[in-house]
Design a protein around this motif. Structure first.
Motif, PDB file in Angstrom:
ATOM      1  N   LEU A  37      50.589  42.229  65.993  1.00  0.00           N
ATOM      2  CA  LEU A  37      50.788  43.590  65.535  1.00  0.00           C
ATOM      3  C   LEU A  37      50.371  43.749  64.077  1.00  0.00           C
ATOM      4  O   LEU A  37      49.755  44.745  63.707  1.00  0.00           O
ATOM      5  CB  LEU A  37      52.249  43.998  65.720  1.00  0.00           C
ATOM      6  CG  LEU A  37      52.620  45.415  65.316  1.00  0.00           C
ATOM      7  CD1 LEU A  37      51.900  46.411  66.228  1.00  0.00           C
ATOM      8  CD2 LEU A  37      54.101  45.615  65.394  1.00  0.00           C
ATOM      9  N   ASN A  38      50.685  42.751  63.235  1.00  0.00           N
ATOM     10  CA  ASN A  38      50.290  42.808  61.830  1.00  0.00           C
ATOM     11  C   ASN A  38      48.776  42.817  61.671  1.00  0.00           C
ATOM     12  O   ASN A  38      48.246  43.501  60.802  1.00  0.00           O
ATOM     13  CB  ASN A  38      50.889  41.646  61.052  1.00  0.00           C
ATOM     14  CG  ASN A  38      52.370  41.821  60.816  1.00  0.00           C
ATOM     15  OD1 ASN A  38      52.885  42.931  60.906  1.00  0.00           O
ATOM     16  ND2 ASN A  38      53.053  40.733  60.533  1.00  0.00           N
ATOM     17  N   ILE A  39      48.073  42.065  62.504  1.00  0.00           N
ATOM     18  CA  ILE A  39      46.612  42.050  62.439  1.00  0.00           C
ATOM     19  C   ILE A  39      46.060  43.400  62.875  1.00  0.00           C
ATOM     20  O   ILE A  39      45.141  43.930  62.259  1.00  0.00           O
ATOM     21  CB  ILE A  39      46.046  40.894  63.287  1.00  0.00           C
ATOM     22  CG1 ILE A  39      46.395  39.564  62.619  1.00  0.00           C
ATOM     23  CG2 ILE A  39      44.549  41.025  63.474  1.00  0.00           C
ATOM     24  CD1 ILE A  39      46.049  38.354  63.413  1.00  0.00           C
ATOM     25  N   ASP A  40      46.630  43.992  63.906  1.00  0.00           N
ATOM     26  CA  ASP A  40      46.187  45.315  64.344  1.00  0.00           C
ATOM     27  C   ASP A  40      46.438  46.364  63.271  1.00  0.00           C
ATOM     28  O   ASP A  40      45.599  47.226  63.032  1.00  0.00           O
ATOM     29  CB  ASP A  40      46.897  45.713  65.633  1.00  0.00           C
ATOM     30  CG  ASP A  40      46.487  44.857  66.827  1.00  0.00           C
ATOM     31  OD1 ASP A  40      45.415  44.223  66.748  1.00  0.00           O
ATOM     32  OD2 ASP A  40      47.242  44.832  67.815  1.00  0.00           O
ATOM     33  N   ILE A  41      47.578  46.304  62.610  1.00  0.00           N
ATOM     34  CA  ILE A  41      47.889  47.263  61.551  1.00  0.00           C
ATOM     35  C   ILE A  41      46.923  47.086  60.379  1.00  0.00           C
ATOM     36  O   ILE A  41      46.473  48.066  59.779  1.00  0.00           O
ATOM     37  CB  ILE A  41      49.360  47.121  61.109  1.00  0.00           C
ATOM     38  CG1 ILE A  41      50.264  47.659  62.212  1.00  0.00           C
ATOM     39  CG2 ILE A  41      49.627  47.848  59.805  1.00  0.00           C
ATOM     40  CD1 ILE A  41      51.734  47.448  61.969  1.00  0.00           C
ATOM     41  N   ALA A  42      46.570  45.852  60.043  1.00  0.00           N
ATOM     42  CA  ALA A  42      45.624  45.611  58.955  1.00  0.00           C
ATOM     43  C   ALA A  42      44.249  46.178  59.289  1.00  0.00           C
ATOM     44  O   ALA A  42      43.562  46.720  58.419  1.00  0.00           O
ATOM     45  CB  ALA A  42      45.531  44.118  58.659  1.00  0.00           C
ATOM     46  N   GLU A  43      43.842  46.073  60.558  1.00  0.00           N
ATOM     47  CA  GLU A  43      42.556  46.651  60.958  1.00  0.00           C
ATOM     48  C   GLU A  43      42.578  48.175  60.852  1.00  0.00           C
ATOM     49  O   GLU A  43      41.605  48.791  60.424  1.00  0.00           O
ATOM     50  CB  GLU A  43      42.213  46.224  62.380  1.00  0.00           C
ATOM     51  CG  GLU A  43      41.852  44.755  62.495  1.00  0.00           C
ATOM     52  CD  GLU A  43      41.665  44.303  63.927  1.00  0.00           C
ATOM     53  OE1 GLU A  43      41.871  45.125  64.857  1.00  0.00           O
ATOM     54  OE2 GLU A  43      41.307  43.143  64.120  1.00  0.00           O
ATOM     55  N   ILE A  44      43.689  48.780  61.227  1.00  0.00           N
ATOM     56  CA  ILE A  44      43.830  50.230  61.079  1.00  0.00           C
ATOM     57  C   ILE A  44      43.792  50.592  59.595  1.00  0.00           C
ATOM     58  O   ILE A  44      43.179  51.585  59.197  1.00  0.00           O
ATOM     59  CB  ILE A  44      45.130  50.713  61.747  1.00  0.00           C
ATOM     60  CG1 ILE A  44      45.028  50.553  63.260  1.00  0.00           C
ATOM     61  CG2 ILE A  44      45.420  52.161  61.380  1.00  0.00           C
ATOM     62  CD1 ILE A  44      46.330  50.755  63.991  1.00  0.00           C
ATOM     63  N   GLY A  45      44.425  49.781  58.766  1.00  0.00           N
ATOM     64  CA  GLY A  45      44.416  50.012  57.327  1.00  0.00           C
ATOM     65  C   GLY A  45      43.018  49.965  56.738  1.00  0.00           C
ATOM     66  O   GLY A  45      42.662  50.783  55.879  1.00  0.00           O
ATOM     67  N   LEU A  46      42.200  49.016  57.196  1.00  0.00           N
ATOM     68  CA  LEU A  46      40.818  48.952  56.718  1.00  0.00           C
ATOM     69  C   LEU A  46      40.043  50.198  57.127  1.00  0.00           C
ATOM     70  O   LEU A  46      39.243  50.732  56.351  1.00  0.00           O
ATOM     71  CB  LEU A  46      40.122  47.699  57.255  1.00  0.00           C
ATOM     72  CG  LEU A  46      40.533  46.389  56.614  1.00  0.00           C
ATOM     73  CD1 LEU A  46      39.887  45.217  57.341  1.00  0.00           C
ATOM     74  CD2 LEU A  46      40.151  46.380  55.150  1.00  0.00           C
ATOM     75  N   GLY A  47      40.293  50.679  58.338  1.00  0.00           N
ATOM     76  CA  GLY A  47      39.635  51.912  58.775  1.00  0.00           C
ATOM     77  C   GLY A  47      40.050  53.105  57.939  1.00  0.00           C
ATOM     78  O   GLY A  47      39.215  53.919  57.535  1.00  0.00           O
ATOM     79  N   LEU A  48      41.352  53.212  57.660  1.00  0.00           N
ATOM     80  CA  LEU A  48      41.828  54.320  56.833  1.00  0.00           C
ATOM     81  C   LEU A  48      41.262  54.240  55.415  1.00  0.00           C
ATOM     82  O   LEU A  48      40.908  55.264  54.827  1.00  0.00           O
ATOM     83  CB  LEU A  48      43.353  54.327  56.786  1.00  0.00           C
ATOM     84  CG  LEU A  48      44.078  54.772  58.050  1.00  0.00           C
ATOM     85  CD1 LEU A  48      45.575  54.623  57.870  1.00  0.00           C
ATOM     86  CD2 LEU A  48      43.724  56.197  58.395  1.00  0.00           C
ATOM     87  N   THR A  49      41.181  53.028  54.870  1.00  0.00           N
ATOM     88  CA  THR A  49      40.607  52.867  53.536  1.00  0.00           C
ATOM     89  C   THR A  49      39.146  53.300  53.524  1.00  0.00           C
ATOM     90  O   THR A  49      38.695  53.995  52.605  1.00  0.00           O
ATOM     91  CB  THR A  49      40.738  51.408  53.077  1.00  0.00           C
ATOM     92  OG1 THR A  49      42.106  51.025  53.123  1.00  0.00           O
ATOM     93  CG2 THR A  49      40.211  51.224  51.672  1.00  0.00           C
TER      94      THR A  49
END
Length: 172
Positions: A37-49
């Protein structure tokens, strides 16, 4: 601890017979669901950035459109928080050596929101440079290793700019 997952799948062949196809072993290398889940959230964070940078760029191109700039700022900050975590983000912005950049970035964000986008972007740019100045040497070395861009950066005038930062790299 890796989990081995076996599986089977029913398929219908050419003669309309149902056969069971065995799916080979698959390794799930995450120790827990929380790590995945943390890896998925980090990927979403990169997209938002990335979207935040894109919307900020569009806001500047469209003559400092305050709506696009505000949306870019919100997406960038939320993406940064999701990528490195909320606690790490707060620690990054609240370090004593980062106060000047944090205050400048925050005041610039406020000016963009209230409708003064040019003043806000000037303050945000200054804050961004102060906050992320420790990453420029690492970025310079990374850019020099890109095949096509690296050759352009090896030109004498450009190289002299990058050579100033050689000894000051930040570990990534």
């Amino acid at each position: 601890m890796c989990c081995l997952l076996n599986g089977t799948k029913n398929i219908i062949d050419a003669n309309n017979h149902t056969r069971r196809l065995r799916i080979p072993l698959r390794y799930d290398c995450f120790k827990t669901r929380k790590q995945k889940l943390n890896i998925d959230i980090a990927e979403i964070g990169l997209g938002l950035t990335g979207f935040g940078i894109f919307f900020t760029f569009l806001g500047v191109i469209f003559l400092f459109d305050k709506g696009l700039l505000a949306m870019g700022n919100i997406l960038f900050l939320s993406g940064l928080a999701l990528t490195i975590g909320l606690k790490s983000t707060m620690m990054f912005f609240m370090k004593p050596q980062s106060y000047k950049g944090t205050i400048s970035f925050g005041v610039g964000f406020f000016f963009v929101i209230i409708g003064w986008p040019i003043v806000g972007m000037i303050l945000e740019s200054y804050g961004f440079i102060v906050l992320f100045s420790g990453f420029w040497p690492t970025a310079a070395v990374f850019l020099q290793r890109i095949p096509v861009l690296g050759r352009l950066l090896q030109l004498p005038y450009v190289r002299s700019l990058f050579d100033r930062y050689r000894g000051k790299r930040v570990p990534v």
